[in-house]
Design an enzyme around this catalytic site. Sequence first.
Site, mmCIF file in Angstrom:
data_model
loop_
_atom_site.group_PDB
_atom_site.id
_atom_site.type_symbol
_atom_site.label_atom_id
_atom_site.label_comp_id
_atom_site.label_asym_id
_atom_site.label_seq_id
_atom_site.Cartn_x
_atom_site.Cartn_y
_atom_site.Cartn_z
ATOM 1 N N HIS A 98 0.863 -1.196 0.000
ATOM 2 C CA HIS A 98 0.000 0.000 0.000
ATOM 3 C C HIS A 98 0.894 1.239 0.000
ATOM 4 C CE1 HIS A 98 -2.552 3.217 1.574
ATOM 5 N NE2 HIS A 98 -3.528 2.576 0.943
ATOM 6 N N GLU A 170 -3.407 2.619 -7.202
ATOM 7 C CA GLU A 170 -3.749 3.738 -6.326
ATOM 8 C C GLU A 170 -2.689 4.827 -6.482
ATOM 9 O OE1 GLU A 170 -6.323 2.414 -2.826
ATOM 10 O OE2 GLU A 170 -4.330 1.676 -2.354
ATOM 11 N N GLY A 176 -6.269 9.647 0.269
ATOM 12 C CA GLY A 176 -6.381 10.309 1.571
ATOM 13 C C GLY A 176 -6.945 11.715 1.523
ATOM 14 N N SER A 217 -9.468 8.199 -3.223
ATOM 15 C CA SER A 217 -10.577 9.163 -3.156
ATOM 16 C C SER A 217 -11.839 8.689 -3.884
ATOM 17 C CB SER A 217 -10.150 10.533 -3.684
ATOM 18 O OG SER A 217 -9.174 11.091 -2.832
HETATM 19 P P1 PGA Z 1 -9.066 6.955 0.293
HETATM 20 O O1 PGA Z 1 -7.984 5.805 0.576
HETATM 21 O O2 PGA Z 1 -10.238 6.316 -0.413
HETATM 22 O O3 PGA Z 1 -9.434 7.459 1.642
HETATM 23 O O4 PGA Z 1 -8.406 7.983 -0.564
HETATM 24 C C1 PGA Z 1 -7.677 4.892 -0.421
HETATM 25 C C2 PGA Z 1 -6.589 3.961 0.037
HETATM 26 O O5 PGA Z 1 -5.654 4.364 0.747
HETATM 27 O O6 PGA Z 1 -6.627 2.777 -0.321
#
Ligand code: PGA
Length: 257
Positions: A98, A170, A176, A217
């Site tokens: 991640h 991602e 975030g 997001s």
């Molecule tokens: P988020 O996180 O949807 O809050 O942007 C995604 C992730 O870290 O997998």
Amino acid sequence: MDKKAYVGTNFKMYKTICETEEYLVKLKKLTGQLPEEIAEIFVIPSFTALPAAGAIVKDSRIKLGAQNMCWEDMGPFTGEISPVMLKEFGTEIVEIGHSERRHTFGETDEEERKKVRKALEHGLIPLLCVGETLQQRKRGIGDEILSMQIKTALYNLPLRQMEKIRIAYEPVWAIGVNGIPAEPQYVAGRHSHMRDLLIDMLGERSGNCIPLIYGGSVNLKNAKQFIGMENVDGLFVGRSAWDVENFWRIIQEVLYQ
Ligand code: PGA
């Protein structure tokens, strides 16, 4: 959707055991009638909540995942968790690489490669997370970064093992609270690059069967756009899924477009 969709969430370091239990009991009820062929729902809680979570999701439509693991079965690795230990709680999926592991904790492509290999050895499904930083995107090397992360992670694995992995794209800059939501077209471009790469590496049939999941997001408003893109086989959701009702709404958006 005319094919199976993968929709999951990672709780990161947010929910306690109690909160996880409450969430999963509700989600189990909500997803109880979902036909297996159309959706795979997965939830990735903190390590401490895995035993309780495992007991709740047993015989449900929810697959349980872990946020990380060590590349060894046992040994002098203080603070790490072994795949053997994860399996004791019915964990089926393990998130590897991640963005927060790579960028906050400094994990390298080589470490992710060792983890992927070890997860497969134990019959865990690796959910390999890949993504470029904003600087890499600006320099026009996003696709090269994705190729490097994927090729390193799959290096020297037998074909039948490679077929079992899943990839979550991602982009680091889209994740975030400070994330900039990605344009669906941009995501489609990166997914198509990854699909071509996988076909190149694994051949047409196997390369096409690896699920490519988008995360960063994702929310109720944009879920439909992302899932509507070619080569986007699922969504990996953070913040917007931490309220169980909202996660359920996102699942429905994905499945009944
Ligand atoms: P988020 O996180 O949807 O809050 O942007 C995604 C992730 O870290 O997998």
